[in-house]
Motif scaffolding. Structure first.
Motif, PDB file in Angstrom:
ATOM      1  N   ASN A  47     -24.445 -13.265  -5.354  1.00 36.73           N
ATOM      2  CA  ASN A  47     -25.204 -13.307  -6.601  1.00 36.73           C
ATOM      3  C   ASN A  47     -26.278 -12.218  -6.614  1.00 36.73           C
ATOM      4  OD1 ASN A  47     -27.266 -14.204  -4.962  1.00 36.73           O
ATOM      5  ND2 ASN A  47     -26.931 -16.367  -5.443  1.00 36.73           N
ATOM      6  N   ASP A  48     -26.978 -12.112  -7.745  1.00 39.13           N
ATOM      7  CA  ASP A  48     -27.941 -11.030  -7.919  1.00 39.13           C
ATOM      8  C   ASP A  48     -29.092 -11.122  -6.912  1.00 39.13           C
ATOM      9  OD1 ASP A  48     -26.675  -9.546  -9.738  1.00 39.13           O
ATOM     10  OD2 ASP A  48     -28.131  -9.803 -11.362  1.00 39.13           O
ATOM     11  N   TYR A  49     -29.471 -12.354  -6.580  1.00 41.67           N
ATOM     12  CA  TYR A  49     -30.577 -12.503  -5.633  1.00 41.67           C
ATOM     13  C   TYR A  49     -30.205 -11.925  -4.276  1.00 41.67           C
ATOM     14  CZ  TYR A  49     -33.823 -14.406  -2.301  1.00 41.67           C
ATOM     15  OH  TYR A  49     -34.715 -14.518  -1.286  1.00 41.67           O
ATOM     16  N   LEU A  50     -29.030 -12.341  -3.785  1.00 38.08           N
ATOM     17  CA  LEU A  50     -28.589 -11.860  -2.474  1.00 38.08           C
ATOM     18  C   LEU A  50     -28.346 -10.354  -2.495  1.00 38.08           C
ATOM     19  CD1 LEU A  50     -28.418 -13.593  -0.016  1.00 38.08           C
ATOM     20  CD2 LEU A  50     -25.940 -13.727  -0.302  1.00 38.08           C
ATOM     21  N   LEU A  51     -27.886  -9.862  -3.644  1.00 35.18           N
ATOM     22  CA  LEU A  51     -27.664  -8.418  -3.765  1.00 35.18           C
ATOM     23  C   LEU A  51     -28.992  -7.675  -3.627  1.00 35.18           C
ATOM     24  CD1 LEU A  51     -25.300  -6.505  -4.189  1.00 35.18           C
ATOM     25  CD2 LEU A  51     -25.858  -6.464  -6.625  1.00 35.18           C
ATOM     26  N   THR A  52     -30.047  -8.232  -4.244  1.00 33.15           N
ATOM     27  CA  THR A  52     -31.372  -7.610  -4.140  1.00 33.15           C
ATOM     28  C   THR A  52     -31.860  -7.620  -2.685  1.00 33.15           C
ATOM     29  OG1 THR A  52     -31.805  -8.451  -6.343  1.00 33.15           O
ATOM     30  CG2 THR A  52     -33.684  -7.594  -5.142  1.00 33.15           C
ATOM     31  N   VAL A  53     -31.579  -8.722  -2.001  1.00 33.91           N
ATOM     32  CA  VAL A  53     -31.935  -8.781  -0.576  1.00 33.91           C
ATOM     33  C   VAL A  53     -31.222  -7.670   0.192  1.00 33.91           C
ATOM     34  CG1 VAL A  53     -31.733 -10.160   1.531  1.00 33.91           C
ATOM     35  CG2 VAL A  53     -32.449 -11.241  -0.603  1.00 33.91           C
ATOM     36  N   LEU A  54     -29.926  -7.468  -0.116  1.00 30.34           N
ATOM     37  CA  LEU A  54     -29.158  -6.433   0.578  1.00 30.34           C
ATOM     38  C   LEU A  54     -29.663  -5.034   0.232  1.00 30.34           C
ATOM     39  CD1 LEU A  54     -25.573  -7.909   0.440  1.00 30.34           C
ATOM     40  CD2 LEU A  54     -26.858  -7.305   2.495  1.00 30.34           C
ATOM     41  N   ILE A  55     -30.150  -4.869  -1.001  1.00 29.38           N
ATOM     42  CA  ILE A  55     -30.739  -3.576  -1.370  1.00 29.38           C
ATOM     43  C   ILE A  55     -31.944  -3.289  -0.481  1.00 29.38           C
ATOM     44  CG2 ILE A  55     -32.018  -2.361  -3.191  1.00 29.38           C
ATOM     45  CD1 ILE A  55     -30.135  -3.720  -5.224  1.00 29.38           C
ATOM     46  N   VAL A  56     -32.757  -4.321  -0.260  1.00 28.59           N
ATOM     47  CA  VAL A  56     -33.930  -4.154   0.611  1.00 28.59           C
ATOM     48  C   VAL A  56     -33.487  -3.819   2.044  1.00 28.59           C
ATOM     49  CG1 VAL A  56     -35.932  -5.341   1.606  1.00 28.59           C
ATOM     50  CG2 VAL A  56     -35.376  -5.655  -0.808  1.00 28.59           C
ATOM     51  N   VAL A  57     -32.434  -4.511   2.505  1.00 25.68           N
ATOM     52  CA  VAL A  57     -31.917  -4.233   3.856  1.00 25.68           C
ATOM     53  C   VAL A  57     -31.511  -2.763   3.968  1.00 25.68           C
ATOM     54  CG1 VAL A  57     -30.001  -4.665   5.445  1.00 25.68           C
ATOM     55  CG2 VAL A  57     -31.157  -6.582   4.335  1.00 25.68           C
ATOM     56  N   LEU A  58     -30.725  -2.280   3.001  1.00 25.57           N
ATOM     57  CA  LEU A  58     -30.219  -0.911   3.071  1.00 25.57           C
ATOM     58  C   LEU A  58     -31.355   0.101   2.902  1.00 25.57           C
ATOM     59  CD1 LEU A  58     -26.885  -1.310   1.114  1.00 25.57           C
ATOM     60  CD2 LEU A  58     -27.160  -0.902   3.560  1.00 25.57           C
ATOM     61  N   TYR A  59     -32.343  -0.286   2.089  1.00 28.67           N
ATOM     62  CA  TYR A  59     -33.521   0.573   1.923  1.00 28.67           C
ATOM     63  C   TYR A  59     -34.204   0.789   3.273  1.00 28.67           C
ATOM     64  CZ  TYR A  59     -38.251   1.943   0.480  1.00 28.67           C
ATOM     65  OH  TYR A  59     -39.449   2.598   0.348  1.00 28.67           O
ATOM     66  N   PHE A  60     -34.363  -0.291   4.042  1.00 25.48           N
ATOM     67  CA  PHE A  60     -35.011  -0.152   5.352  1.00 25.48           C
ATOM     68  C   PHE A  60     -34.091   0.482   6.394  1.00 25.48           C
ATOM     69  CE2 PHE A  60     -38.070  -3.397   3.721  1.00 25.48           C
ATOM     70  CZ  PHE A  60     -39.162  -2.547   3.759  1.00 25.48           C
ATOM     71  N   ALA A  61     -32.778   0.302   6.222  1.00 28.88           N
ATOM     72  CA  ALA A  61     -31.845   1.015   7.103  1.00 28.88           C
ATOM     73  C   ALA A  61     -32.001   2.517   6.885  1.00 28.88           C
ATOM     74  CB  ALA A  61     -30.410   0.586   6.817  1.00 28.88           C
ATOM     75  N   PHE A  62     -32.188   2.903   5.619  1.00 25.97           N
ATOM     76  CA  PHE A  62     -32.340   4.320   5.268  1.00 25.97           C
ATOM     77  C   PHE A  62     -33.656   4.885   5.806  1.00 25.97           C
ATOM     78  CE2 PHE A  62     -33.921   7.580   2.348  1.00 25.97           C
ATOM     79  CZ  PHE A  62     -32.879   8.482   2.361  1.00 25.97           C
ATOM     80  N   THR A  63     -34.786   4.221   5.488  1.00 27.71           N
ATOM     81  CA  THR A  63     -36.081   4.747   5.933  1.00 27.71           C
ATOM     82  C   THR A  63     -36.183   4.688   7.465  1.00 27.71           C
ATOM     83  OG1 THR A  63     -37.034   2.557   5.547  1.00 27.71           O
ATOM     84  CG2 THR A  63     -37.358   4.195   3.834  1.00 27.71           C
ATOM     85  N   GLY A  64     -35.607   3.633   8.063  1.00 23.61           N
ATOM     86  CA  GLY A  64     -35.635   3.524   9.525  1.00 23.61           C
ATOM     87  C   GLY A  64     -34.901   4.682  10.171  1.00 23.61           C
ATOM     88  N   GLN A  65     -33.768   5.048   9.582  1.00 27.22           N
ATOM     89  CA  GLN A  65     -32.990   6.176  10.091  1.00 27.22           C
ATOM     90  C   GLN A  65     -33.817   7.465  10.028  1.00 27.22           C
ATOM     91  OE1 GLN A  65     -30.060   6.256  12.095  1.00 27.22           O
ATOM     92  NE2 GLN A  65     -28.972   5.264  10.440  1.00 27.22           N
ATOM     93  N   ALA A  66     -34.523   7.639   8.911  1.00 28.12           N
ATOM     94  CA  ALA A  66     -35.330   8.857   8.729  1.00 28.12           C
ATOM     95  C   ALA A  66     -36.494   8.906   9.722  1.00 28.12           C
ATOM     96  CB  ALA A  66     -35.860   8.918   7.292  1.00 28.12           C
TER      97      ALA A  66
END
Lengths: 349, 241
Positions: A47-66
């Motif tokens: 659902n949209d809520y869980l999708l938003t959670v996953l967006i946050v996860v990927l956002y931190f995967a991205f910044t963490g990588q950088a």
């Protein structure tokens, strides 16, 4: 003739693409494939809520990588990465809100600013031998300086905050980054995948080896002929530019920007938690760390809601205790431990 | 004949201590030159000045006809002088092979070719079998040879070795002597070494410089040096009998 020209133009790209996977073990390719496939189909499953959670996860995967480029590869501890997020967010948002410039074009304007900001911090630190914790303090100082500066900058509405026009869009507009969570999900998934591939390519290249040498022993690196100043500068600038894209994404996803929030030191800390928990200096660490951290927070939320326990601050205390346990039990991070358990090696052989 | 490396009246003072006091010497191309002397004689300080780790207060250092005194360590290495450290400093968390690849990447831009070159060097130093081990897990003799391997990978014309024999058993030190002699004879590499193990110095060196309290007290062929009264006095602290 034309065909030959185009072939020689494409050739280096093919070679790079092949070299990216030539040393990778079958298990790793399988793991990557499963991960990518499941991430690609996720929007149809949740659902949209869980999708938003996953967006946050990927956002931190991205910044963490950088961030990992600076700390994990070159050994330079930055505790002020929020400054690059904030600069990217504000520049892209202002260009869009005032001039209607699309964020992808806006990002082109962000790149030189983020690179110059990283270069300034790097130059001051590396030229005047500010190292270790003192370097970390310098990065905090710059982020705080930006926070206070933007808090008084009327052009971006100072502390009142900058808002992007939000409207109901009939369809997803990828060019202007206006749309539903599914679109944002795929944008940040592509960004995280791109950051992963870039980091792997960097780590396998000459510059990556030199970074590791500097991280391991700077004096020995210099004795091996490495111009450490130059390569540390490169690390800061590349890390800054990649991080600044997260800012562009942040601005268009949340549609509001407050200096007090975006430049806050807690934002810088959030960025570094993922790679620390996942495994500093590894490629999968930042990704795994982001999943563990956000997953843990969501689990705690759910658990506390289920038992009806809502003492203020209790969640943060439990969250802190859990992080402490992970760091104590797995000081190298979750990924190096997990990699050994499942028999996947991340070495470059 | 012009010297590959020449020092003229080089001095370095650490606060009240004159660590190196007006030392001059020259090393010809192809030489195997040893610097000996008691602890605290200023040998490592002299090395650090040649290698660019510290800046001399006075005097000039010339390499291949050009002044290098005061250049940073990485620039000195790019000119063709590689060094090892008295207390070994391999890149601890990296593999043996990656340690040497990093050295090779100084002049070879392609990682694949640098790996090939690193493999050749590791074979010549009997470290090839250990190439996938983490450097920190090696024994001391292996780490010493790894330092030499990493230095060699930068394709030096002059190799500075700071006590590579120290802490080695006689058989291990004989192995190192054989390796260094081969590098010097077969590859024409000029070597300057600081050494306490006189067995190795006598076996290897074509020229010896003796330092004591920062001053060059003797210089010459190894056979002559061991009979020099000033040298005997500095080591044994007594008049020669």
């Amino acid at each position: 003739m034309a065909a030959k020209t185009s072939a020689s133009f494409v050739d280096p790209f093919i070679r790079i693409a092949v070299s990216l996977f030539e040393d990778v073990s079958r298990q790793t390719i399988a793991l990557l494939g499963i991960l990518l496939a499941s991430l690609l189909i996720v929007p149809w499953l949740v659902n949209d809520y869980l999708l938003t959670v996953l967006i946050v996860v990927l956002y931190f995967a991205f910044t963490g990588q950088a961030w990992n480029i600076m700390m994990g590869f070159a050994g330079q501890l930055s505790l002020g990465h929020a400054i690059y997020v904030g600069l990217g967010a504000y520049i892209a948002a202002v260009l869009f809100a005032r001039f209607g410039i699309a964020p992808w074009i806006g990002f082109l304007a962000v790149i030189p600013v983020a690179a110059a900001c990283g270069a300034t911090i790097g130059f001051l630190a590396f030229r005047f031998r500010v190292a270790g914790v003192y370097f970390a303090i310098l990065t905090i100082a710059f982020a705080e300086f930006a926070r206070i500066g933007f808090d008084h900058l009327d052009y971006v509405n100072a502390s009142a905050g900058l808002f992007l026009p939000v409207a109901q869009y009939a369809r997803n507009d990828l060019w202007h980054l206006r749309g539903n969570p599914t679109m944002f999900y795929y944008v940040i998934l592509a960004a995280a995948a791109f950051a992963f591939v870039v980091c792997r390519a960097l780590l396998k290249s000459r510059i990556g080896y030199f970074w590791l040498a500097i991280r391991e022993d700077e004096q020995a690196a210099r004795a091996a002929g490495i111009d450490t100043f130059r390569y540390k500068m490169a690390a800061v600038m590349i890390s800054a530019v990649i991080t600044s894209f997260a800012g562009v994404f942040y601005a268009f996803f949340y549609n509001n920007l407050f200096p007090e929030q975006v430049f806050n030191i807690s934002r810088s800390i959030e960025i570094i938690l993922g790679p620390i928990i996942g495994g500093i200096g590894t490629l999968f660490g930042p990704i795994l760390g982001a999943f563990v951290l956000t997953g843990l927070a969501e689990l705690l939320n759910a658990a506390m809601a289920a038992i009806g326990f809502d003492l203020p601050g209790a969640k943060q205390v439990f969250y802190g205790i859990c992080l402490l346990l992970v760091v104590v039990a797995l000081p190298e991070g979750v990924w190096p431990w997990l990699a050994r358990r499942i028999g996947v090696s991340e070495s470059r052989q | 004949m012009t010297a590959l490396l020449s020092l003229k009246r080089v001095s370095k003072r650490f606060r009240g201590l004159l660590a190196v006091d007006g030392v001059s010497f020259a090393v010809s191309a192809g030489d195997l030159f040893a610097i000996i002397g008691p602890n605290g004689a200023g040998k490592t300080t002299l090395f650090n000045m040649i290698a660019g780790a510290i800046v001399p207060d006075q005097g000039s250092i010339n390499f291949a006809g050009k002044p290098i005194g005061g250049l940073p360590a990485d620039a000195v290495c790019r000119r063709g002088i590689a060094r090892t450290f008295q207390i070994v400093r391999p890149f601890p968390a990296l593999t043996v092979e990656d340690n040497v690849i990093i050295g090779a990447l100084l002049h070879i831009r392609d990682v694949g070719k640098a790996r090939t070159r690193a493999g050749e060097i590791l074979r010549s130093l009997d470290l090839f079998e250990q190439r996938n081990r983490i450097a920190a897990t090696l024994t001391l003799p292996d780490r010493k040879r790894l330092e030499v391997a990493r230095a060699l990978a930068t394709e030096p014309r002059l190799l500075l070795l700071d006590e590579v024999m120290a802490g080695l058993r006689p058989t291990e030190s004989d192995r190192m002597v054989a390796i260094l002699r081969s590098l010097n004879r077969d590859n024409g590499l000029t070597i300057v070494l600081i050494e306490h193990v006189m067995r190795a110095v006598m076996a290897l060196a074509s020229n010896v410089l003796v330092l004591d309290h920062g001053i060059a007290i003797a210089q010459g062929k190894p056979e002559a040096i061991v009979r020099d009264s000033a040298v005997v006095q500095s080591y044994l602290g007594a008049e020669p009998v």
